[in-house]
Design a protein around this motif. Sequence first.
Motif, short mmCIF file in Angstrom:
data_model
loop_
_atom_site.label_atom_id
_atom_site.label_comp_id
_atom_site.label_asym_id
_atom_site.label_seq_id
_atom_site.Cartn_x
_atom_site.Cartn_y
_atom_site.Cartn_z
N GLU A 53 0.82 -1.20 0.00
CA GLU A 53 0.00 0.00 0.00
C GLU A 53 0.86 1.26 0.00
O GLU A 53 0.57 2.22 -0.73
N ALA A 74 -1.54 -8.51 -7.73
CA ALA A 74 -2.42 -8.72 -6.58
C ALA A 74 -3.85 -8.67 -7.10
O ALA A 74 -4.10 -8.32 -8.26
N GLU A 75 -4.82 -9.02 -6.24
CA GLU A 75 -6.22 -8.98 -6.62
C GLU A 75 -6.70 -7.53 -6.78
O GLU A 75 -6.25 -6.64 -6.07
N GLN A 77 -9.48 -6.14 -5.86
CA GLN A 77 -10.11 -5.59 -4.67
C GLN A 77 -9.10 -5.23 -3.58
O GLN A 77 -9.38 -4.42 -2.70
N THR A 78 -7.90 -5.81 -3.66
CA THR A 78 -6.86 -5.47 -2.69
C THR A 78 -6.26 -4.11 -2.98
O THR A 78 -6.06 -3.30 -2.05
N TRP A 82 -6.18 1.63 -2.74
CA TRP A 82 -4.91 2.35 -2.58
C TRP A 82 -4.76 3.50 -3.57
O TRP A 82 -3.84 4.30 -3.44
#
Length: 221
Positions: A53, A74-75, A77-78, A82
């Motif tokens: 992040e 990364a996914e 939604q992750t 950010w």
Amino acid sequence: MPDTRISKLVQMWISGWVVSRGSSDPIDEPWGWTIDVGQPRHVARHVLPEPSEADVRKIVAETSAPGTWLKLFAEDQTVLPWVGPGWRLDGPGFLMTCNLAPESPEVPAGYTLTRWTRGGVSRVLVRTLDGHFAARGQIAHAGSRAGAHAVVDQVATADEHRRKGLGGLVMRTLQNTAYEAGARTGVLVGTPDGRALYSALGWTAHAPMASLWYEPSDAAQ
């Protein structure tokens, strides 16, 4: 602990992607790589194999140029929380590899296949007998002879020619071309639609990839 295997695969992918697209050499960053692409809507991209992040927020804060892309392994939604206004989410991707082997694909009736290699990139074009576009793809050769790999890129099939085996024909032809040139590992980032085809051809998915680009509202007018 950091997943060095994913970082290595991402590095293999971008080493072939820059050859395929004719972009700049990757620039090493603490968090991954920056690549100058030089297109009006794709000026540059930042590739983060293990995005945090803090790193993503820092890049976002320092970005003012429309057409800047983020490739974050990364996914969706992750990483979406950010980034802020102006960042637009593209479709998800999947980092995949396969062990290359000799292939002898047959061209379906009603189609022709042309292939050629230039500048380290091999291309395949499938057309109807009257010359209409049906499918295409390309593969870039990268790595030393001892550890050679090849990166598949820009595979596409025209809507009216889907489900006729042309995607498999293109992929098998590209894989065989790379094998004949000395590569033993194939790498790609595929779409959800492509993932089913690649999996059926023996490709293995290793990580998701979120893809975002910067287009503030005033630049979209």
